[in-house]
Design a protein around this motif. Structure first.
Motif, short mmCIF file in Angstrom:
data_model
loop_
_atom_site.label_atom_id
_atom_site.label_comp_id
_atom_site.label_asym_id
_atom_site.label_seq_id
_atom_site.Cartn_x
_atom_site.Cartn_y
_atom_site.Cartn_z
N UNK A 88 -33.68 26.93 13.90
CA UNK A 88 -34.18 25.82 14.72
C UNK A 88 -33.20 25.49 15.84
N UNK A 89 -31.90 25.58 15.55
CA UNK A 89 -30.91 25.24 16.57
C UNK A 89 -30.95 26.18 17.78
N UNK A 90 -31.54 27.35 17.60
CA UNK A 90 -31.64 28.33 18.68
C UNK A 90 -33.07 28.53 19.16
N UNK A 91 -33.98 27.65 18.77
CA UNK A 91 -35.41 27.82 19.06
C UNK A 91 -35.68 27.94 20.55
N UNK A 92 -36.59 28.83 20.89
CA UNK A 92 -37.02 29.03 22.26
C UNK A 92 -38.40 28.39 22.45
N UNK A 93 -38.52 27.51 23.42
CA UNK A 93 -39.79 26.81 23.64
C UNK A 93 -40.95 27.79 23.78
N UNK A 94 -40.75 28.84 24.56
CA UNK A 94 -41.86 29.74 24.84
C UNK A 94 -42.34 30.48 23.59
N UNK A 95 -41.41 30.78 22.68
CA UNK A 95 -41.81 31.45 21.43
C UNK A 95 -42.63 30.50 20.55
N UNK A 96 -42.18 29.27 20.43
CA UNK A 96 -42.92 28.28 19.63
C UNK A 96 -44.30 28.02 20.24
N UNK A 97 -44.34 27.88 21.56
CA UNK A 97 -45.62 27.63 22.22
C UNK A 97 -46.59 28.77 21.99
N UNK A 98 -46.09 30.01 22.08
CA UNK A 98 -46.96 31.17 21.84
C UNK A 98 -47.49 31.16 20.42
N UNK A 99 -46.63 30.86 19.43
CA UNK A 99 -47.06 30.86 18.04
C UNK A 99 -48.13 29.81 17.78
N UNK A 100 -47.96 28.62 18.36
CA UNK A 100 -48.97 27.59 18.17
C UNK A 100 -50.26 27.93 18.91
N UNK A 101 -50.14 28.46 20.12
CA UNK A 101 -51.32 28.83 20.90
C UNK A 101 -52.14 29.88 20.18
N UNK A 102 -51.47 30.87 19.58
CA UNK A 102 -52.17 31.99 18.97
C UNK A 102 -52.68 31.65 17.58
N UNK A 103 -51.81 31.10 16.74
CA UNK A 103 -52.17 30.88 15.34
C UNK A 103 -53.04 29.64 15.12
N UNK A 104 -52.80 28.59 15.88
CA UNK A 104 -53.50 27.32 15.65
C UNK A 104 -54.57 27.07 16.71
#
Length: 236
Positions: A88-104
């Protein structure tokens, strides 16, 4: 389309999606193979007597085009994936956004778009989740959050549509040897190979058989959730 029952499989061009398309076709379904790579979808559709559709679950226009289908008895929301294993301390916004966009969000868009057809058919929705949606692991916070989100969507939708006769199932695989890790690590073959080496792994066919079985059950039976793991994945 004819009286033959119609199944839509998102992310249908490879891995679990492709094998699910083939398993359902072998069971007599007319399968709509839907994914971003239309050429691969078309090849599979030609081999199984299905229909190829280009679909990007992150593109509302693309999803709305899918809604032109006249009949849908089964929707398999398989499109999804993970990005990296960052803490979490190294989280990349774009990676999280992609995961939510695709999976949810992608699952929501496709299900919403095809809802009229599913309601008319008193159909079945199968969401491909993950054991990451019921447990957590180091470096998985983004993917864990997305798959926990999908689990919440699935459970709410199940309750919302029970009175309409729509069945809703979540299938949660554990470690499946596909291109999942290769995509997660953005093409790093060494890192992807390490995930599976020396382990018993599920195959895409194992998960596809679970989807096929759920889809073969009579209309009064709903499999709410199913967790499938290789025998050596009893704990993380």
């Amino acid at each position: 389309m004819s009286e033959q029952k119609v199944a839509v499989v998102t992310g249908g061009s490879a891995g679990i999606g492709e094998t699910t398309c083939r398993a359902l076709a072998n069971d007599g379904w007319k399968v709509v193979v839907a994914a971003r790579r239309l050429d691969m979808c078309q090849q599979i559709a030609d081999e199984i007597g299905g229909v190829a559709v280009r679909l990007d679950v992150g593109d509302r226009g693309s999803v709305e085009k899918l809604a032109e289908l006249e009949r849908v008895d089964l929707l398999v929301n398989n499109a999804g994936g993970a990005k990296e294993l960052d803490y979490l301390r190294d989280a990349q916004d774009e990676d999280w956004q992609w995961m939510f966009e695709t999976n949810v969000m992608g699952t929501m868009r496709v299900t919403r778009a095809l809802y009229p057809q599913l309601k008319a058919a008193k159909g079945l929705v199968v969401n491909i989740g993950s054991v990451a949606g019921t447990d957590a692991y180091k470096g998985g916070s983004g993917y864990n959050a997305a798959k926990h989100g999908l689990r919440g969507v699935t459970r709410a939708f199940r309750r919302e549509e029970a009175e309409n006769g729509i069945r809703v199932c979540e299938i949660d695989p554990g470690r499946v040897k596909t291109d999942f890790s290769l995509n997660r690590f953005k093409g790093d073959e060494a890192r992807a190979r390490e995930v599976y080496e020396g382990k018993h792994n599920l195959t895409a066919e194992d998960v596809a058989e679970a989807v096929r079985w759920v889809a073969s059950l009579p209309a009064h039976v709903n499999i709410d959730t199913m967790s499938i793991m290789p025998v050596d994945q009893a704990e993380r």
